[in-house]
Write an enzyme that holds these catalytic residues in place. Structure first.
Site, PDB file in Angstrom:
ATOM      1  N   GLN A  11       0.836  -1.221   0.000  1.00 32.60           N
ATOM      2  CA  GLN A  11       0.000   0.000   0.000  1.00 32.60           C
ATOM      3  C   GLN A  11       0.860   1.256   0.000  1.00 32.60           C
ATOM      4  O   GLN A  11       0.669   2.165  -0.805  1.00 32.60           O
ATOM      5  CB  GLN A  11      -0.850   0.059   1.276  1.00 32.60           C
ATOM      6  CG  GLN A  11      -1.935  -0.950   1.430  1.00 32.60           C
ATOM      7  CD  GLN A  11      -2.907  -0.502   2.518  1.00 32.60           C
ATOM      8  OE1 GLN A  11      -3.780   0.322   2.265  1.00 32.60           O
ATOM      9  NE2 GLN A  11      -2.764  -1.033   3.716  1.00 32.60           N
ATOM     10  N   THR A 100       4.486   0.882  13.667  1.00 30.07           N
ATOM     11  CA  THR A 100       3.049   0.767  13.918  1.00 30.07           C
ATOM     12  C   THR A 100       2.617   1.170  15.329  1.00 30.07           C
ATOM     13  O   THR A 100       3.404   1.060  16.282  1.00 30.07           O
ATOM     14  CB  THR A 100       2.626  -0.700  13.660  1.00 30.07           C
ATOM     15  OG1 THR A 100       1.289  -0.898  14.108  1.00 30.07           O
ATOM     16  CG2 THR A 100       3.502  -1.679  14.426  1.00 30.07           C
ATOM     17  N   TYR A 124       2.716  -9.598  15.855  1.00 29.25           N
ATOM     18  CA  TYR A 124       2.993  -8.563  14.850  1.00 29.25           C
ATOM     19  C   TYR A 124       3.625  -7.336  15.520  1.00 29.25           C
ATOM     20  O   TYR A 124       4.694  -6.879  15.109  1.00 29.25           O
ATOM     21  CB  TYR A 124       1.700  -8.173  14.115  1.00 29.25           C
ATOM     22  CG  TYR A 124       1.817  -6.917  13.290  1.00 29.25           C
ATOM     23  CD1 TYR A 124       2.542  -6.893  12.102  1.00 29.25           C
ATOM     24  CD2 TYR A 124       1.201  -5.724  13.711  1.00 29.25           C
ATOM     25  CE1 TYR A 124       2.651  -5.727  11.347  1.00 29.25           C
ATOM     26  CE2 TYR A 124       1.308  -4.557  12.963  1.00 29.25           C
ATOM     27  CZ  TYR A 124       2.027  -4.569  11.790  1.00 29.25           C
ATOM     28  OH  TYR A 124       2.138  -3.405  11.051  1.00 29.25           O
TER      29      TYR A 124
HETATM   30  N1  NAP Z   1      -1.581  -1.695   7.054  1.00 28.06           N
HETATM   31  C1  NAP Z   1      -1.729  -1.057   8.200  1.00 28.06           C
HETATM   32  O1  NAP Z   1      -2.857  -0.830   8.673  1.00 28.06           O
HETATM   33  C2  NAP Z   1      -0.530  -0.573   8.959  1.00 28.06           C
HETATM   34  C3  NAP Z   1      -0.711   0.032  10.219  1.00 28.06           C
HETATM   35  C4  NAP Z   1       0.411   0.514  10.896  1.00 28.06           C
HETATM   36  C5  NAP Z   1       1.663   0.388  10.340  1.00 28.06           C
HETATM   37  N2  NAP Z   1       1.817  -0.235   9.147  1.00 28.06           N
HETATM   38  C6  NAP Z   1       3.168  -0.374   8.602  1.00 28.06           C
HETATM   39  O2  NAP Z   1       3.243   0.366   7.405  1.00 28.06           O
HETATM   40  C7  NAP Z   1       4.197  -0.256   6.529  1.00 28.06           C
HETATM   41  C8  NAP Z   1       3.579  -0.444   5.166  1.00 28.06           C
HETATM   42  O3  NAP Z   1       2.444  -1.270   5.323  1.00 28.06           O
HETATM   43  P1  NAP Z   1       1.432  -1.548   4.129  1.00 28.06           P
HETATM   44  O4  NAP Z   1       0.065  -1.344   4.653  1.00 28.06           O
HETATM   45  O5  NAP Z   1       1.877  -0.832   2.909  1.00 28.06           O
HETATM   46  O6  NAP Z   1       1.679  -3.123   3.985  1.00 28.06           O
HETATM   47  P2  NAP Z   1       1.394  -4.094   2.771  1.00 28.06           P
HETATM   48  O7  NAP Z   1       0.427  -3.475   1.830  1.00 28.06           O
HETATM   49  O8  NAP Z   1       1.118  -5.411   3.382  1.00 28.06           O
HETATM   50  O9  NAP Z   1       2.801  -4.108   2.046  1.00 28.06           O
HETATM   51  C9  NAP Z   1       3.905  -4.725   2.601  1.00 28.06           C
HETATM   52  C10 NAP Z   1       4.789  -5.150   1.465  1.00 28.06           C
HETATM   53  O10 NAP Z   1       5.933  -5.789   2.019  1.00 28.06           O
HETATM   54  C11 NAP Z   1       6.276  -6.818   1.138  1.00 28.06           C
HETATM   55  N3  NAP Z   1       7.080  -7.840   1.781  1.00 28.06           N
HETATM   56  C12 NAP Z   1       6.690  -8.822   2.625  1.00 28.06           C
HETATM   57  N4  NAP Z   1       7.723  -9.600   2.939  1.00 28.06           N
HETATM   58  C13 NAP Z   1       8.789  -9.108   2.288  1.00 28.06           C
HETATM   59  C14 NAP Z   1      10.149  -9.500   2.190  1.00 28.06           C
HETATM   60  N5  NAP Z   1      10.623 -10.564   2.842  1.00 28.06           N
HETATM   61  N6  NAP Z   1      10.966  -8.767   1.404  1.00 28.06           N
HETATM   62  C15 NAP Z   1      10.505  -7.704   0.716  1.00 28.06           C
HETATM   63  N7  NAP Z   1       9.234  -7.297   0.756  1.00 28.06           N
HETATM   64  C16 NAP Z   1       8.387  -7.993   1.539  1.00 28.06           C
HETATM   65  C17 NAP Z   1       4.970  -7.388   0.655  1.00 28.06           C
HETATM   66  O11 NAP Z   1       5.175  -8.031  -0.567  1.00 28.06           O
HETATM   67  P3  NAP Z   1       4.418  -9.413  -0.889  1.00 28.06           P
HETATM   68  O12 NAP Z   1       2.969  -9.087  -0.868  1.00 28.06           O
HETATM   69  O13 NAP Z   1       4.936  -9.784  -2.216  1.00 28.06           O
HETATM   70  O14 NAP Z   1       4.806 -10.369   0.207  1.00 28.06           O
HETATM   71  C18 NAP Z   1       4.112  -6.159   0.531  1.00 28.06           C
HETATM   72  O15 NAP Z   1       4.114  -5.658  -0.790  1.00 28.06           O
HETATM   73  C19 NAP Z   1       4.628  -1.544   7.215  1.00 28.06           C
HETATM   74  O16 NAP Z   1       5.836  -1.315   7.877  1.00 28.06           O
HETATM   75  C20 NAP Z   1       3.531  -1.788   8.231  1.00 28.06           C
HETATM   76  O17 NAP Z   1       4.004  -2.525   9.335  1.00 28.06           O
HETATM   77  C21 NAP Z   1       0.745  -0.700   8.425  1.00 28.06           C
END
Ligand code: NAP
Length: 301
Positions: A11, A100, A124
């Site tokens: 995202q 997070t 997590y």
């Molecule tokens: N989503 C939320 O509500 C939320 C809330 C608070 C904080 N955050 C933080 O915000 C950040 C971005 O989150 P997001 O919502 O954009 O998450 P996301 O949509 O799940 O994207 C995470 C990306 O990381 C990739 N990934 C997973 N394992 C990996 C690896 N071993 N090497 C390289 N890439 C890898 C995934 O690719 P694949 O799909 O190909 O595995 C995915 O494209 C993260 O640090 C998350 O912890 C998110």
């Protein structure tokens, strides 16, 4: 400035790539091109691309699944970040990282500040906290942006789930006793690029941990109501479903969710002049894009 973005298909990664301001040359790598659990791959990428800055948007984000596969969560959220931190430090470049609200226990009643005691309640959050610590220990030039309740046009999120349920059902229950701050992926990308611009222009920044989330705080129930109201006004759903306020105990999940996820973005505002983003406006932007011409919208994954 050469920038390497990891997790480029997520995202936030998606928004980072398409919102890169002029003056940045960005190499975005998804998990299939650069697996952050693979130290050698990271070294090779850094040697080849020679970035002057790394932004890590890669993470294991499956909050409930993490409870049953902690090794994988730690391998990505702690060890992967450690590998990136070491590589950045060896190259003498900064690493911007995203964390997070789930690093906190969620039992407060005033917005969390950066120095408040952490106390994750699930795997997590614990793995993300371990990643923060690894980054602080291993890379001198680090900036950690803790954010919450992320939504956007690309990838899976609460907004897309509500839109789907709103089309399928006339009535649903949404948790009303968890309070937090919805944050658009676009606003996170914008904040990170502003920090990056400061690093580019001044050669340094006030390293450390910062909170950045949308405003105002709300419950998931209030968020859902606003999604349905806006989606209905845009003609994306025929009618607004009845949204019943339910308690967390009525919607059991493998991972315990914090009841209070509200974070103060004041430090980021004071240090970088980056204000919390109004999620009502950001939601409208996302819905309008999702409602736009099909060829411009990334399908739900
Ligand atoms: N989503 C939320 O509500 C939320 C809330 C608070 C904080 N955050 C933080 O915000 C950040 C971005 O989150 P997001 O919502 O954009 O998450 P996301 O949509 O799940 O994207 C995470 C990306 O990381 C990739 N990934 C997973 N394992 C990996 C690896 N071993 N090497 C390289 N890439 C890898 C995934 O690719 P694949 O799909 O190909 O595995 C995915 O494209 C993260 O640090 C998350 O912890 C998110």
């Amino acid at each position: 400035m050469q920038v390497l973005v990891t997790g480029a298909r997520g995202q936030v990664g998606f928004e980072l790539l398409r919102r890169a301001p002029a003056g940045f040359v960005v190499t975005g790598m998804g998990s299939s091109e650069l697996d952050i659990t693979n130290e050698e791959q990271i070294r090779e990428a850094v040697a080849r691309i020679r970035p002057q800055l790394i932004i890590n948007a890669a993470a294991y984000t499956a909050v409930d699944k993490a409870e049953s596969e902690p090794e994988r969560a730690y391998a990505i959220n702690r060890d992967g970040v450690a590998h990136l931190a070491k590589a950045a430090n060896e190259a003498g470049i900064p690493l911007l990282h995203i964390s997070t609200d789930y690093v906190f226990a969620g039992d407060a009643d005033v917005p969390y500040r950066e120095n408040d005691a952490t106390g994750p309640t699930g795997i997590y959050g614990a793995s993300k906290l371990a990643g923060e610590q690894a980054l602080v220990d291993l890379c001198a030039q680090h900036l950690i942006l803790r954010t919450s309740w992320v939504f956007g046009v690309h990838g899976n999120n609460f907004v897309k789930t509500m839109l789907r349920l709103g089309r399928e059902r006339s009535e649903l229950g949404v948790v009303a006793d968890q309070r937090g701050c919805p944050t658009s992926a676009a606003s996170i990308a914008g904040a990170l690029w502003r920090v990056a611009a400061k690093i580019r222009d001044e050669g340094t920044a006030a390293w450390g941990i910062y909170h950045f989330s949308g405003a105002p705080a709300c419950t998931w129930h209030e968020f859902a109501m606003e999604i349905f109201q806006q989606a209905h006004a845009l003609g994306m759903i025929e009618r607004q479903p009845l949204v019943n306020a339910i308690a967390t105990r009525d919607y059991p999940t493998p991972a315990k969710r914090p009841a209070w996820s509200v974070m103060s973005s004041q430090k980021l505002q004071q240090t970088f002049s980056i204000a919390a983003s109004d999620w009502h406006h950001d939601l409208l932007d996302v819905l309008q894009e999702l409602n736009g011409p099909a060829d411009k919208v990334t399908p739900e994954q």
